[in-house]
Design an enzyme around this catalytic site. Structure first.
Site, PDB file in Angstrom:
ATOM      1  N   GLU A   1      -3.987  -9.292   3.963  1.00 18.02           N
ATOM      2  CA  GLU A   1      -4.757  -8.892   5.137  1.00 18.02           C
ATOM      3  C   GLU A   1      -5.948  -9.812   5.403  1.00 18.02           C
ATOM      4  OE1 GLU A   1      -3.477  -6.967   2.913  1.00 18.02           O
ATOM      5  OE2 GLU A   1      -2.718  -5.116   3.779  1.00 18.02           O
TER       6      GLU A   1
ATOM      7  N   GLU B   1       0.831  -1.215   0.000  1.00 14.22           N
ATOM      8  CA  GLU B   1       0.000   0.000   0.000  1.00 14.22           C
ATOM      9  C   GLU B   1       0.861   1.259   0.000  1.00 14.22           C
ATOM     10  OE1 GLU B   1      -2.382  -1.651   3.320  1.00 14.22           O
ATOM     11  OE2 GLU B   1      -4.072  -0.943   2.149  1.00 14.22           O
TER      12      GLU B   1
HETATM   13  N1  T1G Z   1       4.675  -7.514  11.609  1.00  9.28           N
HETATM   14  C1  T1G Z   1       5.508  -7.846  12.623  1.00  9.28           C
HETATM   15  N2  T1G Z   1       6.336  -8.914  12.604  1.00  9.28           N
HETATM   16  C2  T1G Z   1       6.318  -9.676  11.504  1.00  9.28           C
HETATM   17  C3  T1G Z   1       5.479  -9.404  10.396  1.00  9.28           C
HETATM   18  C4  T1G Z   1       4.635  -8.258  10.484  1.00  9.28           C
HETATM   19  N3  T1G Z   1       3.821  -7.909   9.475  1.00  9.28           N
HETATM   20  N4  T1G Z   1       5.699 -10.357   9.456  1.00  9.28           N
HETATM   21  C5  T1G Z   1       6.636 -11.184   9.965  1.00  9.28           C
HETATM   22  N5  T1G Z   1       7.000 -10.779  11.175  1.00  9.28           N
HETATM   23  C6  T1G Z   1       8.015 -11.407  12.036  1.00  9.28           C
HETATM   24  C7  T1G Z   1       7.635 -12.848  12.364  1.00  9.28           C
HETATM   25  O1  T1G Z   1       6.750 -12.868  13.492  1.00  9.28           O
HETATM   26  C8  T1G Z   1       8.998 -13.425  12.679  1.00  9.28           C
HETATM   27  O2  T1G Z   1       9.361 -12.942  13.960  1.00  9.28           O
HETATM   28  C9  T1G Z   1       9.917 -12.716  11.680  1.00  9.28           C
HETATM   29  O3  T1G Z   1       9.214 -11.514  11.299  1.00  9.28           O
HETATM   30  C10 T1G Z   1      10.188 -13.537  10.449  1.00  9.28           C
HETATM   31  O4  T1G Z   1       8.899 -13.923   9.938  1.00  9.28           O
HETATM   32  C11 T1G Z   1      -2.782  -1.585   6.961  1.00  9.28           C
HETATM   33  C12 T1G Z   1      -2.981  -3.696   8.498  1.00  9.28           C
HETATM   34  C13 T1G Z   1       6.975 -11.643   5.471  1.00  9.28           C
HETATM   35  C14 T1G Z   1       6.430 -13.743   4.190  1.00  9.28           C
HETATM   36  O5  T1G Z   1       0.466 -10.424   6.759  1.00  9.28           O
HETATM   37  O6  T1G Z   1       3.780 -13.443   5.709  1.00  9.28           O
HETATM   38  O7  T1G Z   1      -0.361  -4.624   6.546  1.00  9.28           O
HETATM   39  O8  T1G Z   1       9.373 -15.156  15.154  1.00  9.28           O
HETATM   40  O9  T1G Z   1       9.271 -16.379  10.299  1.00  9.28           O
HETATM   41  O10 T1G Z   1       8.989 -17.329   6.805  1.00  9.28           O
HETATM   42  O11 T1G Z   1      -3.366  -2.970   5.210  1.00  9.28           O
HETATM   43  O12 T1G Z   1       6.503 -13.233   7.849  1.00  9.28           O
HETATM   44  O13 T1G Z   1      11.504 -14.201  14.200  1.00  9.28           O
HETATM   45  O14 T1G Z   1      10.390 -13.090  16.184  1.00  9.28           O
HETATM   46  O15 T1G Z   1       7.298 -15.513   8.914  1.00  9.28           O
HETATM   47  O16 T1G Z   1      10.642 -15.572   5.858  1.00  9.28           O
HETATM   48  C15 T1G Z   1       0.145  -7.725   6.335  1.00  9.28           C
HETATM   49  C16 T1G Z   1       2.985 -11.387   7.418  1.00  9.28           C
HETATM   50  C17 T1G Z   1       0.046  -7.208   7.730  1.00  9.28           C
HETATM   51  C18 T1G Z   1       2.763 -10.435   6.262  1.00  9.28           C
HETATM   52  C19 T1G Z   1       8.299 -13.685   5.843  1.00  9.28           C
HETATM   53  N6  T1G Z   1       1.383  -8.445   6.171  1.00  9.28           N
HETATM   54  N7  T1G Z   1       4.309 -11.974   7.373  1.00  9.28           N
HETATM   55  O17 T1G Z   1       8.203 -15.072   6.058  1.00  9.28           O
HETATM   56  O18 T1G Z   1       9.705 -15.282   8.073  1.00  9.28           O
HETATM   57  S1  T1G Z   1      -1.483  -6.377   7.996  1.00  9.28           S
HETATM   58  C20 T1G Z   1       1.437  -9.777   6.432  1.00  9.28           C
HETATM   59  C21 T1G Z   1       4.573 -13.003   6.512  1.00  9.28           C
HETATM   60  C22 T1G Z   1      -1.361  -4.943   7.108  1.00  9.28           C
HETATM   61  C23 T1G Z   1      -2.424  -2.866   6.263  1.00  9.28           C
HETATM   62  C24 T1G Z   1      -2.597  -4.069   7.114  1.00  9.28           C
HETATM   63  C25 T1G Z   1       5.951 -13.589   6.617  1.00  9.28           C
HETATM   64  C26 T1G Z   1       6.908 -13.132   5.510  1.00  9.28           C
HETATM   65  P1  T1G Z   1      10.217 -13.897  14.950  1.00  9.28           P
HETATM   66  P2  T1G Z   1       8.720 -15.372   9.336  1.00  9.28           P
HETATM   67  P3  T1G Z   1       9.429 -15.901   6.652  1.00  9.28           P
END
Ligand code: T1G
Length: 704
Positions: A135, A115
């Site tokens: 999301e 975004e």
């Molecule tokens: N926020 C905070 N921490 C996050 C995170 C996030 N969005 N995504 C991953 N982490 C942390 C995760 O907990 C782990 O931490 C470390 O990063 C590595 O992640 C307004 C509201 C990016 C594909 O849904 O899909 O944006 O355990 O083990 O396998 O519209 O993480 O090491 O302490 O999963 O290489 C939308 C979610 C949010 C993406 C990487 N975004 N993340 O995968 O590593 S809502 C998501 C993933 C939003 C807006 C709305 C995956 C990854 P720790 P990992 P990975």
């Protein structure tokens, strides 16, 4: 194009700016995934203000440091009071900026990260970049303009597919639907610099996404609504995504207002809490006491047994790139195992997981098959998947002890037997571990890593490393009958049987539970797994079953007449036309049992069925937790979310227990105990929680 480094200035710990002549660069550096935390948002806002206020700067290049551009809003901030600037306001600020902003995408640019990119004025992606708006998988919707800007660039249909599926797409597809403008190789900073000069030279067009108009596509909207009615009737946020995208045909400010309203409605939904909990559950389970132990080398896998489980495990290992040595007792068993593996790999080709060439090379180059254990002497890790009998397993491990190389991991796939006794049949109990796969082993994501008394920490770490290599979710379990999942399932299945005996038909129980969100009800599951599987266990337990324990023998009696479930076309259901129909034989056995028990049968509401079933699951889970078999409540949630079809939007049994509350759970169990005091006994942990007002989430926080 100038190169070299310009003057660099740190706005805060995660945002820095650099100027080079007419180009201003902004770098986001917030490991591990550049989540759009408060520091990122406020720093980015200040950086753009600084550069846009500098008259020598005529273009801004925005990029991320590390493995990915912004992977989304910082979901750790969810549930806390939001802090200015909010992400949607930041995106609007970027879009309104007079100085054109070029955004470079790389890694997994997701959610709020995409975004941010869509609110910039031009977008370049590095090769291999994946972009997405996931999301909806968290129970929300793109709340920073994604539902308004994606349709303006890609059209309504493409925006619907991207946002409602939540699935990422490759850069090439994003280029094809105009979500990005170019794909350029290089490191993000270099590409930002190169792209900025392309904008200055007029070689890369730039525009305000919000100024574009959306061509209405009512057909796509109604088709998606119909699709969701059929496929996701229980979920809240997918339908709200469609509402928000439909609003994109209005003026931008009106559409953004509608998006904000719908986003807030999703944030308030209990489904958002459940789905976010499920997201963290998948990651929390790897935080085990042995996580700092160094895993052992893991290149060659031995599998003992070519039955359903053994060939499924071998298939999973082959698909993950391991060399696999499959062994069986005789040629017949071996060729059956190889044939099953070949079929499994054909299925993987059909599912688009591998090509047919891959399939052939795996079978010819990565799979060795032989009779006897001798060829396993070079394997790094050996998984026994033989007949579920202690004497058989002890004999195998004793022989293996003399064949396997020093340091090899000796794993058993037993689903309930005591691994301490298996380990005792070797001279190396530190190398013995349980790796409990779930059938079909090359499909199901869950794997229980069962730690026996003498299992060494590095053997546990190796089990978790194998799970990660196989793309599975490993949950650490202690040793007990059935470990975490099967032990709890054996208990709550009795609750279903008692309801069946007391008046609810199997089909009604299954329907009530699928209506709650389970993928299948307990009797559909039993038919699928095969009634004969538990038939052997039921006979094993009959000798020691306490007289106070009620027992329902309908499933055993179906087995006695050869009705094992789907595999024989008849079980609790008849499957003659591919659809399940209640089996009259099962119902007649049930009527006889009710007659013998002197029961006339009483009505059950769907709500009562669900409450009893879920309360029984929580009851036994609390015992499993109290006994230390599971490390934390969130581990139990992971087991049921990823191995037993618990509805993901409800977050798992322990998350659900916190929604119900310990006092209400105690009240329910005490009420049910009036009918059956032996089965319904309040576990000590629930009493403590009801008295001190604590939750399972409190225990997760203490333990993580
Ligand atoms: N926020 C905070 N921490 C996050 C995170 C996030 N969005 N995504 C991953 N982490 C942390 C995760 O907990 C782990 O931490 C470390 O990063 C590595 O992640 C307004 C509201 C990016 C594909 O849904 O899909 O944006 O355990 O083990 O396998 O519209 O993480 O090491 O302490 O999963 O290489 C939308 C979610 C949010 C993406 C990487 N975004 N993340 O995968 O590593 S809502 C998501 C993933 C939003 C807006 C709305 C995956 C990854 P720790 P990992 P990975």
């Amino acid at each position: 194009m100038q190169d070299g480094t310009g003057t660099e200035h740190h706005i805060n710990d995660v945002i820095s700016v650099e100027t080079q002549g007419p180009v201003g660069l902004i770098c986001i550096n917030n490991p591990p995934v550049n989540a759009a935390s408060h520091a990122v948002r406020s720093g980015l806002w200040q950086a753009v203000e600084l550069l846009a206020g500098n008259k020598t700067i005529r273009v801004i290049g925005l990029y991320g440091h590390g493995r990915t551009f912004v992977a989304g809003a910082d979901i750790r901030e969810f549930g806390k009071p939001p802090q200015d600037p909010w992400l949607p306001d930041l995106c609007n600020f970027l879009e309104e900026c007079e100085t054109p902003i070029l955004c470079v995408l790389h890694g997994t640019t997701l959610g709020g990260g995409l975004e941010i990119a869509l609110s910039c004025h031009a977008r370049i992606a590095l090769p291999g970049t994946k972009i997405g708006l996931p999301e909806v998988t968290l129970g929300i919707l793109p709340g920073a303009g994604g539902t308004q800007r994606a349709p303006r660039l890609a059209g309504v249909k493409a925006a619907l597919d991207l946002i409602v599926s939540g699935k990422p797409i490759p850069a090439e597809e994003a280029l094809g639907c105009h979500l990005i403008d170019r794909i350029l190789d290089g490191d993000p900073r270099q590409v930002a610099l190169q792209g900025a000069y392309a904008v200055l030279a007029g070689d890369l067009p730039h525009k305000r996404t919000g100024s574009l108009k959306v061509t209405p596509d009512p057909a796509a909207i109604s088709a998606m609504r119909e699709h969701l009615k059929k496929t996701q009737p229980l979920l809240f946020s997918p339908h709200r995504c469609v509402d928000a995208i439909e609003a994109s045909t209005s003026e931008m400010t009106e559409g953004l207002g509608q998006e904000r309203h719908l986003f807030n409605a999703c944030m308030e939904s209990p489904q958002r809490a459940g789905l976010i909990h499920a997201f963290f559950a998948e990651r929390a389970v790897s935080k085990i006491p042995e996580r700092h132990a160094l895993p052992r080398p893991l290149e060659t896998i031995g599998v003992i047994g070519g039955g359903t489980m053994g060939s499924g495990i071998a298939t999973a290992a082959l698909l993950a790139g391991f060399s696999v040595s499959l062994t069986e007792r005789d040629e017949t068993g071996l060729s059956r195992g190889v044939e099953t593996i070949a079929q499994n790999l054909e299925g993987a080709v059909k599912r688009g997981k591998i090509s047919d060439t891959d399939r052939q090379s795996l079978l010819s180059g990565k799979l060795m098959a032989s009779v006897g254990l001798e060829p396993l002497k070079t394997s790094d890790l050996i998984i026994e998947a033989a007949f579920e009998d202690m004497a058989v397993k002890q004999a195998i491990f004793s022989e293996l002890d003399g064949i396997a190389k020093p340091g090899a991991i000796l794993a058993t796939n037993t689903s309930y037997l005591d691994i301490n006794k298996i380990a005792a049949s070797t001279s190396r109990p530190g190398d013995v571990i349980g790796l409990h796969f779930f059938s079909p082993a090359h499909i199901m994501r869950l794997m229980e890593v069962v730690v026996a008394q003498e299992t060494s920490p590095d053997a546990v770490a190796t089990g978790f490393k194998l799970a990660k290599n196989l793309g599975k979710i490993a949950v650490r379990s202690g040793v007990c009958d059935g470990f975490i999942g099967n032990r709890i399932m054996t208990f709550y299945k009795k609750a279903a049987d008692y309801m069946m005996l007391d008046g609810a038909d199997p089909a009604q129980i299954d329907k009530a539970l699928t209506g709650y969100g389970f993928a299948m009800g307990p009797y559909q599951v039993a038919d699928l797994a095969g009634l004969d599987i538990s038939w052997a266990a039921n006979r094993r337990r009959a000798a020691t079953r306490p007289p106070e324990e009620r027992y329902v023998s309908v499933a055993d009696r179906l087995c006695e007449v050869g009705m094992f479930g789907r595999k024989t076309g008849k079980g609790f259901y008849i499957y003659n036309d591919g659809h399940p129909h209640p089996n009259p034989v099962a119902l007649s056995f049930l009527a006889e049992e009710r007659g013998v028990a002197g029961l006339k049968g009483r009505p059950f509401s769907d709500e009562d069925i669900v409450n009893r079933f879920v309360t029984a699951m929580i009851l036994e889970a609390a015992r499993v937790l109290d006994e230390g078999i599971a490390l934390r409540p969130i581990d139990i949630d992971a087991v049921f979310l990823f191995g037993y079809g618990f509805p993901r939007f409800r977050g798992g049994p322990m998350h659900t227990a916190d929604q119900i509350g310990a006092p209400e759970l105690v009240r329910r169990i005490e009420t049910y105990a009036l009918e059956d005091p032996y089965y319904w006994q309040v576990p000590k942990l629930l009493h403590v929680m009801a008295e001190n007002g604590s939750s399972f989430e409190d225990r997760n926080r203490e333990a993580l």
